[in-house]
Enzyme design. Structure first.
Site, short mmCIF file in Angstrom:
data_model
loop_
_atom_site.label_atom_id
_atom_site.label_comp_id
_atom_site.label_asym_id
_atom_site.label_seq_id
_atom_site.Cartn_x
_atom_site.Cartn_y
_atom_site.Cartn_z
N SER A 43 -18.87 -9.39 -8.16
CA SER A 43 -20.33 -8.99 -8.09
C SER A 43 -20.31 -7.50 -8.45
CB SER A 43 -20.98 -8.88 -6.46
OG SER A 43 -19.85 -8.00 -5.85
N GLY A 44 -21.74 -6.75 -8.30
CA GLY A 44 -21.86 -5.44 -8.72
C GLY A 44 -20.98 -4.66 -7.98
N HIS A 68 -17.57 14.32 11.90
CA HIS A 68 -16.30 14.33 12.94
C HIS A 68 -16.44 13.50 14.04
CE1 HIS A 68 -18.55 16.17 16.26
NE2 HIS A 68 -19.12 16.86 15.35
N HIS A 76 -20.81 -1.65 6.73
CA HIS A 76 -21.21 -1.00 5.78
C HIS A 76 -21.94 0.19 6.05
CE1 HIS A 76 -23.11 -1.79 1.68
NE2 HIS A 76 -22.67 -0.57 1.80
C1 LIG Z 1 -34.19 -4.08 7.11
C2 LIG Z 1 -34.04 -4.96 6.39
C3 LIG Z 1 -32.96 -5.86 6.18
C4 LIG Z 1 -35.38 -5.85 6.42
O1 LIG Z 1 -35.17 -6.98 5.68
P1 LIG Z 1 -36.16 -8.37 6.03
O2 LIG Z 1 -35.36 -8.84 7.19
O3 LIG Z 1 -35.94 -9.42 4.78
O4 LIG Z 1 -37.53 -7.94 6.39
P2 LIG Z 1 -38.78 -8.05 5.82
O5 LIG Z 1 -38.79 -7.48 4.15
O6 LIG Z 1 -39.25 -9.35 6.02
O7 LIG Z 1 -39.79 -7.00 6.53
C5 LIG Z 1 -40.09 -7.22 7.81
C6 LIG Z 1 -41.11 -6.02 7.91
O8 LIG Z 1 -40.25 -4.87 8.21
C7 LIG Z 1 -40.53 -3.87 7.38
N1 LIG Z 1 -39.52 -3.13 6.71
C8 LIG Z 1 -38.41 -4.05 5.95
N2 LIG Z 1 -37.60 -2.89 5.80
C9 LIG Z 1 -37.97 -1.79 6.21
C10 LIG Z 1 -37.58 -0.42 6.01
N3 LIG Z 1 -36.22 -0.20 5.78
N4 LIG Z 1 -38.03 0.58 6.89
C11 LIG Z 1 -39.27 0.48 7.05
N5 LIG Z 1 -39.87 -0.96 7.56
C12 LIG Z 1 -39.24 -1.81 6.88
C13 LIG Z 1 -41.49 -4.45 6.22
O9 LIG Z 1 -42.36 -3.73 5.51
C14 LIG Z 1 -42.10 -5.54 7.00
O10 LIG Z 1 -43.22 -5.29 7.63
P3 LIG Z 1 -44.70 -5.95 8.01
O11 LIG Z 1 -44.21 -7.15 8.60
O12 LIG Z 1 -45.40 -5.07 8.66
O13 LIG Z 1 -44.99 -6.22 6.56
C15 LIG Z 1 -34.41 -4.24 4.70
O14 LIG Z 1 -35.62 -4.15 4.39
C16 LIG Z 1 -33.38 -3.26 4.26
O15 LIG Z 1 -33.99 -1.91 4.75
N6 LIG Z 1 -32.21 -3.40 3.99
C17 LIG Z 1 -31.23 -2.55 3.60
C18 LIG Z 1 -31.08 -2.44 2.25
C19 LIG Z 1 -29.66 -1.59 1.89
O16 LIG Z 1 -29.48 -0.41 2.69
N7 LIG Z 1 -29.04 -1.55 1.04
C20 LIG Z 1 -27.95 -0.80 0.33
C21 LIG Z 1 -27.18 -1.35 -0.56
S1 LIG Z 1 -25.90 -0.18 -0.85
#
Ligand SMILES: CC(C)(COP(=O)(O)OP(=O)(O)OC[C@H]1O[C@@H](n2cnc3c(N)ncnc32)[C@H](O)[C@@H]1OP(=O)(O)O)[C@@H](O)C(=O)NCCC(=O)NCCS
Length: 211
Positions: A9-10, A128, A137
């Site tokens: 993957s990436g 620390h 992760h």
């Molecule tokens: C938190 C997370 C897992 C939620 O994903 P999900 O379960 O698919 O949730 P949804 O996209 O259905 O969102 C649900 C609700 O939470 C909100 N929401 C989702 N992620 C959010 C975030 N990071 N901060 C604030 N609100 C967030 C959405 O806007 C939505 O609100 P609504 O119901 O009022 O529309 C995802 O958004 C996230 O932040 N993932 C982390 C990605 C990351 O760190 N990647 C790193 C790669 S190195």
């Protein structure tokens, strides 16, 4: 030195780059997606279960914590190195578990213990005396202040901050950009500043693709 990386993957691509900087000059990938022939510049030579016959060092480069754990347990007889980017900063007394990758620009400060199969992603910091469980992760640009304890398989989202002296239990998904200022003692998905629980499960963390 030869390394087989499971997961083309990436994420695997970044892992291969770090492995090369760690002295691995022969790198191959295994992946169950038969359509892949290369990951970056390295060949995909077979399916994941072929890792069984591999004599090289092995690294599990799968983002999903459940799958990462499963494969690390399945192939626990193999040597799984920790891969450390030379442009990360790691305190002398920090402990880094097997099969963990520390990416460019990450900082790990004194007294910290990092478990096995952990991803300490690009430009994140673990200050620390933190205790980071297995298969955690710490995503790109996330910051853990001092004396933070994170349970197994929790995902700390990109650009989020965990305040000092905080405990977060295992099996949590902390959303991107979140700020954690109180202990979290039940698994689930937490987002916002400060965080609030939005789901009782951690979604993609446990049920997403193996890649
Ligand atoms: C938190 C997370 C897992 C939620 O994903 P999900 O379960 O698919 O949730 P949804 O996209 O259905 O969102 C649900 C609700 O939470 C909100 N929401 C989702 N992620 C959010 C975030 N990071 N901060 C604030 N609100 C967030 C959405 O806007 C939505 O609100 P609504 O119901 O009022 O529309 C995802 O958004 C996230 O932040 N993932 C982390 C990605 C990351 O760190 N990647 C790193 C790669 S190195």
């Amino acid at each position: 030195m030869k390394l087989t990386i499971l997961g083309a993957s990436g994420h695997g691509k970044v892992v291969a780059d770090i492995a090369k900087l760690n002295g691995y000059d022969e790198i191959e990938f295994l992946d169950d997606d038969g359509s892949l022939s290369y990951c970056g510049r390295y060949p995909v030579t077979g399916k994941c279960m072929q890792a069984e016959d591999v004599r090289n060092d092995l690294f599990i480069a799968i983002g999903n914590a459940e799958y990462r754990e499963r494969f690390m347990e399945r192939f626990s007889d193999k040597h799984m190195p920790a891969l450390i980017h030379p442009d990360s900063i790691i305190a002398d007394d920090a402990v880094i578990g097997d099969g963990t990758v520390v990416m460019a620009g990450a900082v790990i400060n004194p007294g910290t213990v990092i478990g096995k199969g952990v991803i300490v992603n690009t430009c994140s910091s673990v200050d620390h005396d933190c205790d980071i469980g297995d298969y955690v992760h710490v995503a790109v640009g996330a910051h853990l202040c001092g004396t933070v304890n994170i349970g197994n398989k929790t995902w700390i989202g990109a650009g989020s901050t965990v305040s000092n002296n905080i405990d977060i239990c295992g099996g949590c998904m902390i959303g991107a950009g979140a700020v954690v200022i109180r202990n979290i003692d039940s698994p689930g998905t937490y987002v916002g500043v400060p965080v609030k629980k939005i789901k009782p499960d951690n979604g993609r963390l446990m049920t997403g693709s193996s890649r």
